[in-house]
Enzyme design. Sequence first.
Site, PDB file in Angstrom:
ATOM      1  N   PRO A 162      20.319  52.888 -63.046  1.00 15.89           N
ATOM      2  CA  PRO A 162      21.656  53.379 -63.345  1.00 15.89           C
ATOM      3  C   PRO A 162      22.632  53.250 -62.184  1.00 15.89           C
ATOM      4  CG  PRO A 162      20.061  55.179 -63.311  1.00 15.89           C
ATOM      5  CD  PRO A 162      19.410  53.985 -62.748  1.00 15.89           C
ATOM      6  N   GLU A 163      23.543  52.338 -62.341  1.00 16.25           N
ATOM      7  CA  GLU A 163      24.788  52.411 -61.592  1.00 16.25           C
ATOM      8  C   GLU A 163      25.829  52.834 -62.618  1.00 16.25           C
ATOM      9  OE1 GLU A 163      25.951  49.893 -58.588  1.00 16.25           O
ATOM     10  OE2 GLU A 163      23.997  49.014 -58.218  1.00 16.25           O
TER      11      GLU A 163
END
Length: 278
Positions: A2-3
């Site tokens: 997750p960015e």
Amino acid sequence: MPELPEVETTRLGVSPYLKDAIVTQVIIRQFSLRWPIAAELADILTGQTIFQIQRRAKYLLLHCNSGTLIIHLGMSGRLRIVDIEAGDNDLQKHDHVDITLDNGHLLRYTDPRRFGAILWTSDPIEQHPLLVDLGPEPLTEEFTADYLWQRSQSRCCSIKTLIMNGKVVVGVGNIYANEALFLAELHPKSAAKNLTFKDHVALVAAIKNVLNKAISAGGTTLKDFRKSDGKPGYFAQELNVYGRAGSPCPRCESIIQHYKETQRATFYCPLCQPTISD
DNA sequence: ACGGCCTCCTGACGGC
DNA sequence: TGCCGTCAGGAGGCCG
């Protein structure tokens, strides 16, 4: 995974199932995340209606009747929607939390490395210690070249460190910091205060560009969001430098270089991203 | 106030 | 095959 684009993709994927749903049950199999899950979370959450699902930086905020559930995915966290009837069959290692809803679905939180967090607050969310000092969202009008320029002037740190600092701008993780600096033709090591205003114009545009493109690419995985766990890599073929040390630069075919910048893998093209001297 | 290093944890991968 | 070292998308906390 997750960015910011992953978190936004997750928000878009789970929102239709969560909005206006009532929590009927909460199962916590593992309390030990980055911070321990509150022992009373299940009692607090059960019976609440989820009104709205918001993202701030890489935090997902589930606004409920009497407070907000803050979810962070850390390095390896994922959320998925599971049919209640399939729930037990679908259970996998590291599925730490289930939030069962009154609409036949449950929200399942998975996080092998347990760097993520699930926190409850009944205080005004913008005053929460994790959120109060955060910089602007990169995809809003607030994040401009003028703003970043102004924030650069007093800094000795590199431009890469600056754009990864959540107090300056949120949501720019290691992959997209590398990619944005490539697009802006800036060496990651450049001292922030030595860059020109024009450099900042290019960099802000590059950050917005790469994040928007990645969100669009995430949108394509959205279709099978409820299937398995939407394998990563959908944006990988669009990466110019990240993870490509030793390969030719897609623009000029120079060999992509690699080093560590404050403990994080950093990639750049020596020709396209010339070193800025002090 | 700032910058840099350390840390939490599991899993994947490469070398021997 | 297995064992070991290294590395991984985050980011708060601590120390100088």
